[in-house]
Enzyme design. Sequence first.
Site, short mmCIF file in Angstrom:
data_model
loop_
_atom_site.label_atom_id
_atom_site.label_comp_id
_atom_site.label_asym_id
_atom_site.label_seq_id
_atom_site.Cartn_x
_atom_site.Cartn_y
_atom_site.Cartn_z
N ARG A 1 0.73 -1.21 0.11
CA ARG A 1 -0.31 0.00 -0.09
C ARG A 1 0.97 1.16 -0.03
O ARG A 1 0.70 2.30 0.64
CB ARG A 1 -1.02 0.00 1.13
CG ARG A 1 -2.04 -0.99 1.32
CD ARG A 1 -3.00 -0.80 0.24
NE ARG A 1 -4.07 -1.94 0.36
CZ ARG A 1 -4.13 -3.09 0.19
NH1 ARG A 1 -3.27 -3.59 -0.67
NH2 ARG A 1 -5.21 -3.97 0.22
N SER B 1 -10.52 -0.37 3.08
CA SER B 1 -9.63 -0.75 4.29
C SER B 1 -9.35 0.73 4.84
O SER B 1 -8.57 1.48 3.94
CB SER B 1 -8.46 -1.54 4.13
OG SER B 1 -8.68 -2.89 3.36
N GLU C 1 -4.82 4.33 5.92
CA GLU C 1 -4.66 4.12 4.41
C GLU C 1 -4.97 5.19 3.71
O GLU C 1 -4.26 5.59 2.81
CB GLU C 1 -5.25 2.35 4.14
CG GLU C 1 -4.31 1.81 3.04
CD GLU C 1 -4.70 2.53 1.61
OE1 GLU C 1 -3.43 3.07 1.28
OE2 GLU C 1 -5.82 2.56 1.41
#
Length: 351
Positions: A171, A250, A345
């Site tokens: 990520r 997420s 995130e």
Amino acid sequence: MLVKVANAPLDQLNTLGFAAKASWLVKAEQANELPEIFDFALSQQLPVFPLGGGSNVIFQGDLKAVVLQQQAQVLSWPEIEPDELILSVPAGYSWQQLVLDTTSKGYFGLENLALIPGQAGAAPIQNIGAYGVELADSLQAVEGYWLPSSRQNKPARFDVIDAKDCALGYRDSRFKHDWKGRFIITALQLQLSKQAEPRLGYADLKARLAIKQQQPEATNLPLPQLIAQVVTELRRSKLPDPAKLANAGSFFKNPVISKQQADELLTLYPTMPHYPAANGSKLAAAWLIDQCGFKGAKRGSVGVHKQQALVLVHTGGGTAQDLLALAEEITSAVKNRFNVQLEREPELVNL
Ligand code: EPU
């Protein structure tokens, strides 16, 4: 002729559904319109903010920026499809459409990444990943523009960047760090193959695929397409559809901790999910949040999804501040109970 809208509402352009306005919203039909858009932004003394599907951003308020939406939608397929192909994909292309197009032609590469919301151009920024596969596994290069810098008197410049120079990690990429706000991605070059091996490391995926392959309607479909269908079913069973319940996927990364700390936690919590990682052990943030009792929690118009504790949701009328307060509550609870630091995130946008 550029389409420019002043004071444009962005409520429908972020999947969290927060109310915000952009000083200007500009749509680019072609990548070669970008220099004109940069000139316009310079004349307005505003930064350019490229917006994809808006599925990984949290708007904290109005954006004093020229928000850029890329519209180019054409994929060029060769007349005779080779077994190995490098496909150029414009940034504005829908990621899910791309997965459907490539897998239905029998190409492996993107099948495990089905149903991820957003546009192709945003995929390298957080190196999208699911079911044991990341964009990094097929990304060859990124095409785009370096933004002009009035300070350094540098004009906009077209460039092709090799994927190995993008520091793609879990990520993560350079587009989130030293290249943030400096490079506008206009296209991806993806390596696809009709001969590759399926990646079925996730037990759930493998088991469901075996069942699907026994169905008569599966016999005529290419394997990558079947895998994409199973991934789609898996995601639909766990993750809320942003069109029905606002969310940004997420909300936290899965944390990586030292092997020693993971072993200590495992003596206290033997069922804790954990996976080997390059520099320690990766834990499931969803499990940690779930253990702290947050699954299905509500705080006014924001909350934690009832099926996946890693997804924060917005039921309407709330603000980024409400969501960030809930995120802070969760982060503190996880830190207190497990001594593990969660990291957000999606990108917080405050221009
Ligand atoms: N779990 C819980 N409680 C929950 C949800 C999950 O205890 O509420 C446990 C599960 O039982 C499992 C573990 O947590 O043992 C991991 O759950 P899951 O397999 O659902 O995946 P995840 O780690 O929560 C990651 C990605 C997802 C991706 C899935 C599948 C991140 C931050 N998230 O989630 O990506 O779809 O794996 O590969 O890495 C996204 O980035 O937006 C996203 C949805």
